[in-house]
Structure formats: structure tokens, C-alpha cells
Design a protein around this motif. Structure first.
Motif, PDB file in Angstrom:
ATOM      1  N   ALA A 264    -100.545  -7.441  60.886  1.00  0.00           N
ATOM      2  CA  ALA A 264    -101.508  -8.212  60.103  1.00  0.00           C
ATOM      3  C   ALA A 264    -101.713  -7.523  58.772  1.00  0.00           C
ATOM      4  CB  ALA A 264    -102.841  -8.346  60.847  1.00  0.00           C
ATOM      5  N   ASP A 265    -102.186  -8.304  57.794  1.00  0.00           N
ATOM      6  CA  ASP A 265    -102.604  -7.741  56.521  1.00  0.00           C
ATOM      7  C   ASP A 265    -103.908  -8.391  56.098  1.00  0.00           C
ATOM      8  OD1 ASP A 265    -101.915 -10.245  55.558  1.00  0.00           O
ATOM      9  OD2 ASP A 265    -100.326  -9.534  54.228  1.00  0.00           O
ATOM     10  N   LEU A 266    -104.280  -8.227  54.852  1.00  0.00           N
ATOM     11  CA  LEU A 266    -105.524  -8.790  54.336  1.00  0.00           C
ATOM     12  C   LEU A 266    -105.602 -10.294  54.551  1.00  0.00           C
ATOM     13  CD1 LEU A 266    -108.111  -8.346  52.585  1.00  0.00           C
ATOM     14  CD2 LEU A 266    -106.658  -8.682  50.578  1.00  0.00           C
ATOM     15  N   HIS A 267    -104.462 -10.951  54.530  1.00  0.00           N
ATOM     16  CA  HIS A 267    -104.395 -12.401  54.706  1.00  0.00           C
ATOM     17  C   HIS A 267    -104.680 -12.817  56.151  1.00  0.00           C
ATOM     18  CE1 HIS A 267    -102.952 -16.513  54.152  1.00  0.00           C
ATOM     19  NE2 HIS A 267    -102.156 -16.340  55.178  1.00  0.00           N
ATOM     20  N   GLY A 268    -104.368 -11.941  57.113  1.00  0.00           N
ATOM     21  CA  GLY A 268    -104.555 -12.260  58.526  1.00  0.00           C
ATOM     22  C   GLY A 268    -103.337 -11.857  59.339  1.00  0.00           C
ATOM     23  N   PHE A 270     -99.765 -11.877  61.213  1.00  0.00           N
ATOM     24  CA  PHE A 270     -98.463 -12.508  61.060  1.00  0.00           C
ATOM     25  C   PHE A 270     -98.115 -13.241  62.356  1.00  0.00           C
ATOM     26  CE2 PHE A 270     -98.291  -8.982  57.983  1.00  0.00           C
ATOM     27  CZ  PHE A 270     -98.025  -9.725  56.841  1.00  0.00           C
ATOM     28  N   ASP A 271     -97.050 -14.043  62.305  1.00  0.00           N
ATOM     29  CA  ASP A 271     -96.691 -14.859  63.468  1.00  0.00           C
ATOM     30  C   ASP A 271     -96.474 -13.992  64.709  1.00  0.00           C
ATOM     31  OD1 ASP A 271     -95.672 -17.677  64.404  1.00  0.00           O
ATOM     32  OD2 ASP A 271     -94.202 -16.212  65.130  1.00  0.00           O
ATOM     33  N   TYR A 272     -97.178 -14.355  65.770  1.00  0.00           N
ATOM     34  CA  TYR A 272     -97.167 -13.564  67.003  1.00  0.00           C
ATOM     35  C   TYR A 272     -95.744 -13.385  67.533  1.00  0.00           C
ATOM     36  CZ  TYR A 272     -98.308 -12.194  71.810  1.00  0.00           C
ATOM     37  OH  TYR A 272     -98.390 -11.534  72.996  1.00  0.00           O
ATOM     38  N   ARG A 312     -92.858 -19.937  60.570  1.00  0.00           N
ATOM     39  CA  ARG A 312     -93.275 -18.643  61.118  1.00  0.00           C
ATOM     40  C   ARG A 312     -93.068 -17.606  60.014  1.00  0.00           C
ATOM     41  NH1 ARG A 312     -94.028 -19.268  66.489  1.00  0.00           N
ATOM     42  NH2 ARG A 312     -92.865 -20.944  67.514  1.00  0.00           N
ATOM     43  N   ALA A 313     -93.992 -16.681  59.891  1.00  0.00           N
ATOM     44  CA  ALA A 313     -93.895 -15.700  58.812  1.00  0.00           C
ATOM     45  C   ALA A 313     -94.185 -14.305  59.334  1.00  0.00           C
ATOM     46  CB  ALA A 313     -94.869 -16.052  57.684  1.00  0.00           C
ATOM     47  N   ALA A 314     -93.387 -13.355  58.869  1.00  0.00           N
ATOM     48  CA  ALA A 314     -93.554 -11.955  59.257  1.00  0.00           C
ATOM     49  C   ALA A 314     -93.237 -11.079  58.054  1.00  0.00           C
ATOM     50  CB  ALA A 314     -92.652 -11.605  60.437  1.00  0.00           C
ATOM     51  N   LEU A 315     -93.553  -9.810  58.203  1.00  0.00           N
ATOM     52  CA  LEU A 315     -93.326  -8.831  57.139  1.00  0.00           C
ATOM     53  C   LEU A 315     -92.569  -7.650  57.719  1.00  0.00           C
ATOM     54  CD1 LEU A 315     -93.962  -7.797  54.210  1.00  0.00           C
ATOM     55  CD2 LEU A 315     -96.066  -6.823  55.155  1.00  0.00           C
ATOM     56  N   VAL A 316     -91.594  -7.164  56.958  1.00  0.00           N
ATOM     57  CA  VAL A 316     -90.856  -5.950  57.309  1.00  0.00           C
ATOM     58  C   VAL A 316     -90.987  -4.998  56.132  1.00  0.00           C
ATOM     59  CG1 VAL A 316     -88.558  -4.993  57.647  1.00  0.00           C
ATOM     60  CG2 VAL A 316     -89.251  -7.013  58.935  1.00  0.00           C
ATOM     61  N   GLY A 317     -91.343  -3.736  56.410  1.00  0.00           N
ATOM     62  CA  GLY A 317     -91.624  -2.826  55.320  1.00  0.00           C
ATOM     63  C   GLY A 317     -90.814  -1.544  55.354  1.00  0.00           C
ATOM     64  N   PHE A 318     -90.444  -1.081  54.161  1.00  0.00           N
ATOM     65  CA  PHE A 318     -89.884   0.260  54.000  1.00  0.00           C
ATOM     66  C   PHE A 318     -91.054   1.195  53.713  1.00  0.00           C
ATOM     67  CE2 PHE A 318     -89.541  -2.280  50.166  1.00  0.00           C
ATOM     68  CZ  PHE A 318     -90.205  -1.522  49.214  1.00  0.00           C
TER      69      PHE A 318
END
Length: 407
Positions: A264-268, A270-272, A312-318
Motif C-alpha cells: 500500500a501507499d498514500l493512495h491506498g 494495491f491490488d490484493y 489491477r494495479a501494483a508497484l515494484v520498487g528498486f
């Protein structure tokens, strides 16, 4: 990742970092990205505003997936020409003036063929002149100014050189690659993700890979000011993964030597289902990874969802230390992001039949895949308390469609 591919990714990243691109002035970096895709033979289009969408071939007739990165960075804009021959600033994007102070900058006037260099200075910059006041002065934006590397001493001198309110000021990245595999630079936020996405495009193009699902690589140009992926996304996209920095700091779980999958981030949230699919893939492929939650952070995924994207939306981070300042990441983290995205792009959609369409019937909705409590909440026909499994009314179980608990 083969060593040759890794070297190409590093070289591409260094070129991106040394091309100024504060939000609102991104044409040069988009030209560089477009030229790179042309060299790879990857087709792409640009929106009216300049965001880019490249297409990787797949077996699906529609564009079902999107990898979204952003090429814009934080920066500044000239707010006023000062009577002392210096420039007052406002930030472009969200960051503190304390992390701009001391930065070497390029100032771009309306003459596209010319720029000036300078330094962001505190108003009281010399201890020999101001003593201890240099340590007690405020750090807000109105207490810094740009000292230009030209003989100017008043507003008229600035006007003669062509300076105007609204000129863009880009912080020089000054990237360094250490022997231990660290990259230290400004503007890794965004551009490291672009380098990973372009490396994916290179692999798919050169190996002539046909993915299970046609995939777009979308490069946005206003993520740092909140717009990001609000336009240009194909309406058929069922799964979107945004690539951005994962903040490494006390109180966070992100790692600098692997990939981080935020929940999750500030927006809420991410897709479960998509986030947990990415976690499973990382575990199965032996990719070092962590899960995290960000409280003061949003990405292109938020802009897309807020704009109405049915995906569906997700985030991947370095992993990134010192975000929006002197940033640092590690090549192992970029490689981890690459490996996870490469694995994800070769899988079916999370729910192949359901996700292939924008909508469907309740009976087909894959809600059983999301664990639920074993105890059953029940509505009451009167206001008294009832135990789980107890029904106040004429029938048990409750009729289909009866309301559940409110949040």
C-alpha cells in the motif's frame, strides 16, 4: 541477467541521468528514449502531451498488460528575478529546499539552444560574513537563491541575458558508479525504472519473444507532480505494474539489494491478488525481495486508478536511500526488478478468464481466492445481539443477496 545486458542497462541509465528532465520540460529525455526504442526496433507512439507507449508483442489480440515508468524528475522553476542578480525558486515536484541547497544546476531560458549553469545557495552562505547565522537561518524555499555563473549584479543584467519567470532549473545529477555496485546520483527516482523497462524491451526484441499477453511499456512525464499515468493507458489493460523507488529508511522494510513489493501507499492498498502473485513469483524464482507499506508516497499506479483505469494495479520498487536528494541504489536491486518483471510478463493473467474482460457476472467473480474469516457475520431482523451462525428470522441460512457487515 547476462553481464552484457547488465552493462547495457548501466550505460542506458547513465545517459538518462545526464539528460535533464524536470516535470514540464521532458522533451529531450523522451527523444533519447524514443531513439533507443527505434534502435531496438520496438514500435511506440507519443500522446499529444508527450508521454510514450511502446508495445511488446504477445499472443493476445488486445494490450492486456502495462509496465509504467516515469522519465520526469523533481526540479525547480524561476519564481522571480532578484534585484541582486540572483534567481528565486519554487520547487517542481515535492522536495525540501535543504536537499537543493548546494546543488549545481542548469537554467534553461526560452532560447532552446542555450542554458546557464549556477548553484543553489542559502541567502547567508558565508560563515566569514554571517558567523553562526548560517546555522540558524531558515531552510524554506524563500531562503535560497540561484547564483548564476555569469557577471550579473542586478535584475537588468538577468533580463539582458534572457532570464524570465518560469524558466526551468534542473539539478545536475552527477552520477557515480562505485566498485561495490552502488549508483549514487540525483534523479535515480524514475530514471532507474526507465532503464530497467528499456532493458526488458531490448531482451524481448532481440530474442524475438512473444509474450502470453501483449504488453505496453508506458513512459510518463508528469509523475512527480501527480498526473503521471492519468492519460495514455490502453483501455484494455487488465494488469498494470508501476516501477518506482522503494524508500530505504528507518521504519521501512524496503531493501537496497533486492526488489520491494509494496502492499500500500498514500493512495491506498494495491491490488490484493496481483501483489501476492508478484510475491509468489519472487519466492519461486529466488529473487531477494521484501514487502513494505509507504505512508508518504504515491506513484503512477495511483494516477491511473484515479483517472478511472479498470485494471489491477501494483508497484515494484528498486531500493533507494535518500529519495529526492542524493539518492543511492544498487545494481542488484535493479537486476531484481528486471528479473521479477521478466518472470511476470511470461505468466497468464492473474485470473485468466475473468481478467480478460472489463466486467462480468457475480457468479464468475474469483472472490474465493481471497481468504475470508471462518466465522460468518449475519444481519439481524431485530436489534439484539446474535452469535455467529445464528439467524433471527424465518430462515437459515440467510437468503441470497442479504447484506453483510458495513465497514
Amino acid at each position: 541477467m547476462p553481464e552484457e545486458t547488465r552493462a547495457w542497462m548501466i550505460d542506458t541509465l547513465l545517459h538518462l541521468l545526464q539528460t535533464p528532465s524536470p516535470s514540464g520540460r521532458t522533451d529531450a529525455v523522451m527523444q533519447l528514449i524514443g531513439d533507443t526504442l527505434n534502435d531496438l526496433g520496438v514500435p511506440f507512439t507519443l500522446t499529444r502531451r508527450g508521454a510514450l507507449t511502446a508495445v511488446l508483442p504477445g499472443e493476445s489480440k488486445t494490450t492486456d498488460r502495462a509496465v509504467v515508468v516515469h522519465a520526469d524528475t523533481i526540479g525547480c522553476m524561476v519564481r522571480a528575478l532578484k534585484d541582486n542578480g540572483r534567481l528565486e525558486l519554487v520547487p517542481v515536484g515535492t522536495f525540501s529546499a535543504r536537499f537543493a541547497t548546494g546543488a549545481r544546476v542548469r537554467i534553461f531560458t526560452d532560447d532552446a539552444d542555450e542554458f546557464f549553469t549556477g548553484t543553489v545557495m542559502p541567502l547567508k552562505a558565508s560563515g566569514h560574513a554571517f558567523g553562526d547565522e548560517i546555522d540558524t537561518q531558515p531552510t524554506e524555499w524563500e531562503h535560497v537563491e540561484v547564483r548564476i555563473d555569469r557577471q550579473v549584479s542586478n535584475r537588468a543584467d538577468l533580463e539582458r541575458l534572457g532570464f524570465n519567470v518560469g524558466d526551468f532549473v534542473a539539478l545536475i545529477a552527477a552520477p557515480e558508479l562505485t566498485s561495490d555496485g552502488y549508483i549514487v546520483s540525483r534523479h535515480l527516482d524514475g530514471k532507474a525504472g526507465v532503464a530497467v523497462a528499456l532493458t526488458l524491451a531490448k531482451t524481448v526484441a532481440e530474442q524475438k519473444i512473444v509474450l502470453p499477453h501483449t504488453t505496453s511499456i508506458m513512459v510518463t512525464i508528469t509523475e512527480e507532480v501527480g498526473h503521471g499515468a492519468s492519460h495514455g493507458l490502453d483501455p484494455d489493460v487488465a494488469e498494470l505494474v508501476s516501477v518506482d523507488n522503494a524508500v530505504c529508511a528507518p521504519g521501512q522494510e524496503s531493501i537496497e539489494d533486492g526488489v520491494t513489493i509494496p502492499m500500500a501507499d498514500l493512495h491506498g492498498p494495491f491490488d490484493y491478488h496481483l501483489t501476492r502473485k508478484l510475491c509468489r513469483l519472487a519466492k519461486e524464482r529466488g529473487i531477494p525481495h521484501a514487502r513494505d507499506v509507504f505512508r508518504y508516497y504515491r506513484s503512477d499506479a495511483a494516477a491511473a486508478i484515479e483517472a478511472g483505469a479498470n485494471t489491477r494495479a501494483a508497484l515494484v520498487g528498486f531500493g533507494l536511500d535518500g529519495s529526492h536528494g542524493w539518492e543511492r541504489t544498487h545494481l542488484d536491486s535493479l537486476e531484481g526488478v528486471y528479473n521479477l518483471l521478466y518472470a511476470w510478463l511470461q505468466t497468464p493473467l492473474t485470473f485468466e478468464k475473468w481478467d480478460a474482460k472489463p466486467s462480468g457476472k457475480l457468479r464468475d467473480f474469483p472472490s474465493s481466492k481471497q481468504p475470508a474469516p471462518t466465522e460468518q457475520w449475519v444481519p439481524l431482523s431485530r436489534g439484539d445481539h446474535a452469535e455467529p451462525g445464528e439467524w433471527e428470522g424465518d430462515h437459515w441460512p440467510p437468503p441470497q443477496g442479504s447484506p453483510g457487515p458495513s465497514s
